[in-house]
Scaffold this motif. Sequence first.
Motif, PDB file in Angstrom:
ATOM      1  N   LEU A  40       0.578  -1.264  -0.075  1.00 29.72           N
ATOM      2  CA  LEU A  40      -0.015   0.010   0.156  1.00 29.72           C
ATOM      3  C   LEU A  40       0.965   1.277  -0.051  1.00 29.72           C
ATOM      4  N   GLY A  41       0.668   2.098  -0.917  1.00 25.85           N
ATOM      5  CA  GLY A  41       1.413   3.351  -1.040  1.00 25.85           C
ATOM      6  C   GLY A  41       0.602   4.497  -0.223  1.00 25.85           C
ATOM      7  N   LEU A  42       1.356   5.381   0.539  1.00 24.70           N
ATOM      8  CA  LEU A  42       0.503   6.422   1.126  1.00 24.70           C
ATOM      9  C   LEU A  42       1.079   7.658   0.754  1.00 24.70           C
ATOM     10  N   ILE A  43       0.308   8.557   0.112  1.00 20.95           N
ATOM     11  CA  ILE A  43       1.235   9.790  -0.336  1.00 20.95           C
ATOM     12  C   ILE A  43       0.445  11.121   0.221  1.00 20.95           C
ATOM     13  N   GLY A  44       1.115  12.057   0.048  1.00 21.25           N
ATOM     14  CA  GLY A  44       0.563  13.253   0.415  1.00 21.25           C
ATOM     15  C   GLY A  44       1.438  14.265   0.689  1.00 21.25           C
ATOM     16  N   ASP A  45       1.354  15.669   0.459  1.00 23.81           N
ATOM     17  CA  ASP A  45       2.102  16.878   0.625  1.00 23.81           C
ATOM     18  C   ASP A  45       2.645  16.949   1.941  1.00 23.81           C
ATOM     19  N   ASN A  46       3.631  17.847   2.179  1.00 17.86           N
ATOM     20  CA  ASN A  46       3.931  18.070   3.713  1.00 17.86           C
ATOM     21  C   ASN A  46       2.761  18.610   4.629  1.00 17.86           C
ATOM     22  N   GLY A  47       2.593  18.113   5.498  1.00 17.89           N
ATOM     23  CA  GLY A  47       1.550  18.555   6.439  1.00 17.89           C
ATOM     24  C   GLY A  47       0.241  17.615   5.861  1.00 17.89           C
ATOM     25  N   ALA A  48       0.421  16.555   5.263  1.00 18.63           N
ATOM     26  CA  ALA A  48      -0.894  15.941   5.046  1.00 18.63           C
ATOM     27  C   ALA A  48      -1.484  14.984   6.115  1.00 18.63           C
ATOM     28  N   GLY A  49      -0.339  14.586   7.002  1.00 20.02           N
ATOM     29  CA  GLY A  49      -0.722  13.769   7.920  1.00 20.02           C
ATOM     30  C   GLY A  49       0.108  12.439   8.022  1.00 20.02           C
ATOM     31  N   LYS A  50       0.837  12.333   6.911  1.00 23.26           N
ATOM     32  CA  LYS A  50       1.651  10.979   6.680  1.00 23.26           C
ATOM     33  C   LYS A  50       2.489  10.705   8.089  1.00 23.26           C
ATOM     34  N   VAL A 208       3.016  -4.344   3.179  1.00 25.40           N
ATOM     35  CA  VAL A 208       3.958  -3.437   3.116  1.00 25.40           C
ATOM     36  C   VAL A 208       3.075  -2.060   2.998  1.00 25.40           C
ATOM     37  N   ILE A 209       3.226  -1.075   4.082  1.00 26.33           N
ATOM     38  CA  ILE A 209       2.742   0.173   3.824  1.00 26.33           C
ATOM     39  C   ILE A 209       4.045   1.227   3.468  1.00 26.33           C
ATOM     40  N   VAL A 210       4.119   1.783   2.299  1.00 25.62           N
ATOM     41  CA  VAL A 210       5.306   2.666   1.741  1.00 25.62           C
ATOM     42  C   VAL A 210       4.757   4.032   1.919  1.00 25.62           C
ATOM     43  N   ILE A 211       5.336   4.940   2.852  1.00 25.11           N
ATOM     44  CA  ILE A 211       5.219   6.135   2.901  1.00 25.11           C
ATOM     45  C   ILE A 211       6.375   7.016   1.872  1.00 25.11           C
ATOM     46  N   THR A 212       5.830   7.897   0.975  1.00 26.66           N
ATOM     47  CA  THR A 212       6.572   8.544   0.101  1.00 26.66           C
ATOM     48  C   THR A 212       6.113   9.700  -0.557  1.00 26.66           C
ATOM     49  N   HIS A 213       6.880  10.398  -1.186  1.00 30.59           N
ATOM     50  CA  HIS A 213       6.331  11.619  -1.670  1.00 30.59           C
ATOM     51  C   HIS A 213       6.764  11.596  -3.281  1.00 30.59           C
ATOM     52  N   HIS A 217       8.015   6.316  -7.721  1.00 30.34           N
ATOM     53  CA  HIS A 217       8.137   5.206  -7.088  1.00 30.34           C
ATOM     54  C   HIS A 217       6.820   4.532  -6.688  1.00 30.34           C
ATOM     55  N   VAL A 218       5.946   5.373  -6.017  1.00 27.90           N
ATOM     56  CA  VAL A 218       4.709   4.711  -5.328  1.00 27.90           C
ATOM     57  C   VAL A 218       3.916   3.981  -6.576  1.00 27.90           C
ATOM     58  N   LEU A 219       3.910   4.591  -7.982  1.00 29.11           N
ATOM     59  CA  LEU A 219       3.182   4.107  -9.037  1.00 29.11           C
ATOM     60  C   LEU A 219       3.776   2.616  -9.174  1.00 29.11           C
ATOM     61  N   ALA A 220       5.384   2.605  -9.382  1.00 30.45           N
ATOM     62  CA  ALA A 220       5.974   1.290  -9.540  1.00 30.45           C
ATOM     63  C   ALA A 220       5.964   0.336  -8.447  1.00 30.45           C
ATOM     64  N   MET A 221       5.499   0.547  -7.315  1.00 30.36           N
ATOM     65  CA  MET A 221       5.863  -0.335  -6.400  1.00 30.36           C
ATOM     66  C   MET A 221       4.646  -0.873  -5.689  1.00 30.36           C
ATOM     67  N   SER A 222       3.471  -0.034  -5.760  1.00 32.59           N
ATOM     68  CA  SER A 222       2.239  -0.436  -4.901  1.00 32.59           C
ATOM     69  C   SER A 222       1.192  -0.994  -5.657  1.00 32.59           C
ATOM     70  N   ASP A 223       0.431  -1.786  -4.867  1.00 27.15           N
ATOM     71  CA  ASP A 223      -0.818  -2.420  -5.314  1.00 27.15           C
ATOM     72  C   ASP A 223      -2.127  -1.365  -5.384  1.00 27.15           C
ATOM     73  N   LEU A 237      -6.989   4.254  -4.440  1.00 28.50           N
ATOM     74  CA  LEU A 237      -7.062   4.074  -5.594  1.00 28.50           C
ATOM     75  C   LEU A 237      -6.267   2.595  -5.756  1.00 28.50           C
ATOM     76  N   ILE A 238      -6.650   1.889  -7.008  1.00 33.13           N
ATOM     77  CA  ILE A 238      -5.821   0.657  -7.299  1.00 33.13           C
ATOM     78  C   ILE A 238      -4.883   1.397  -8.357  1.00 33.13           C
ATOM     79  N   THR A 239      -3.562   1.026  -8.014  1.00 34.05           N
ATOM     80  CA  THR A 239      -2.464   1.591  -8.733  1.00 34.05           C
ATOM     81  C   THR A 239      -2.454   1.464 -10.225  1.00 34.05           C
TER      82      THR A 239
END
Lengths: 266, 366
Positions: A40-50, A208-213, A217-223, A237-239
Amino acid sequence: MPTEDLMLPPLLRIENVKKRFGSTRALNGVSFDLGHGEVLGLIGDNGAGKSTLVNVIAGVHRPDEGGIYVDGVEQQLGSPREAQQAGIETVFQYLSLIPTLTITDNIFLNRELYGPGTILHAMRRVDRKEMRRRVEGAYQRLGLDLPPPDTKVIALSGGQRQAVAIARAVIWERQVVVLDEPTAALGVRQTLVVLSFIRRLKEHGVSVIVITHNMEHVLAMSDRIIVLRLGRKVGDLITSETSGRDLVERMTGAAQIQLEAGNPDE
Amino acid sequence: MNWPASSSNVGGTSATTSPRLRRRRSTSQAERRRRLATWVQQNGVLFALLLMGAFFVSRSDRFLTRGNINIVLLQVAVTGIIAVPAGLLILAGYVDLSVGSVMVLSSVAFGQVFKSSGSVTVAIVVAVLVGVAWGLTSGFFVSFLSFSPIVVTLGGLAAARGIAQVWSQSITVSGFGDAFGKLGTGRWFDTPIPIYVAATVLLMGFYAWNQSTAGRHLAAIGSDEVAARAMGIRTKLLPFLLYGLSGLAAAIGGLIVTSQLDGASVSIGQGEELTVLTAVLLGGVSFKGGRGSLLGVLSGLLFLGSLRNGLILLKVGTFWQQVAVGAALFFAAALDVLYQRLERVALEKASDSDDVDHVTEALGAN
């Protein structure tokens, strides 16, 4: 187990988690599920709460409201140790590795194995051989090409250090591994190394939960990808069915998004 | 950067055979450098000790006699007892500069309590308690309140000796009897008893340093305290307790010297903190923390003892002994730098080769 996925509760369920620091609402009711063997990819801008969300899952912060469920059982994660006991291992962006200790010593730090010949409780004799053997076993199972287990961490590259931290999670047979910005400090080559390790974790049935901005990378590795914005979930979203452009729009709030069904009210 | 979601090809075996071989070779080269570096770090002083020993043996018939070996060992016994906790403290990134003064404070406590109670046993218990309490007090300020270890224990160095002088009014108490005299001057199998005490402490030290969790946790604290705390290591409690052991070792040392002199003199332990520090640092324990071995400390200790003894046998003046100790410390500092440079070279080699082949592998599997 995979065939019965529909019958099982999700491996990890985050339900309506809220956390505020003073007047700042860091998390304002976030919910999501993590399936078995899912990345699972977890994305968000700075301050989004990641980071707050990571700290809640890692047991560093207690949520003000909401629940965390592992295999359908509610967990009180009051400390990193309790999170680990619940099966969740978090690899922080600034790795908790000790440079002058060996790979083995780092993996077993504060969780040492003891041999026979115990004297005093605080002075128990550590079982070096057994610890080394298990590290070698993890190398083999994961196909890790790391230097020998008695190499000091100071002599490892950034990508290899990530790999050691990940191997630590596998040795302790965690079900969920949370990786906080695993590729942030790495060059292109070492990033590839880490991406291949994440794939191996998945092959071993670890979620796996991957936090990234980093969108690429998030498109390449997550489901699946969760997008956070200002403490709320604005995308689940489904990747394979999404695009970098869509993600950026949700992250920045360029398009007003209807929250997904199944989300809490407000 | 393709990402096949369901790849069963773990290693990509056939495609990566030759890069694997290449990697093996270059890693083993880097590994050899690393091992050499570690060896130099841990055994540099041991090597110097053997060289120096050979030199003294060739120049003096008396150097390697049983009697002279006993003299050398007896001279370093007290330093050795204190050097075990001192070495662990430096490994953990702390230091105790007050040990020489805690020695004399314990000695004076022993003398004063003996004078008023007439009991050697009670006096020993009080002396030991004074040492441990002093150590724990320093440890409390340093560990739990994060005071500077150097400043707190430098204060202790001045204060403990001052208290000892006020308490005893600088008068030496003596006449403790034969039983207590045995501690410092007695012999078992023609070997002085303090050597047995030091050997016991060193054995316990080897266990703590190499076999127990305490040793590796202290090394972790000295290497990266923040990361150690994140791993749940008790980064405050362990150094606190270790300061207590440092005080205990100083008290034992003070009692041994008191027994040897048959007097609780206020001059006991003067400069001992620097001798201990010299032995530990000669032994390759990094003053920055995180690195070092007790075998190195033992070698440093024996090096220091043999150097002094050998130069006396060769009738070299005491000031030249001090110059020699200074030169040896300089040499140890140079070894430390050399070690870290070797380690870095090894790192560059290792990461270069490994990365290239991991990439090959990652791409090959796609």
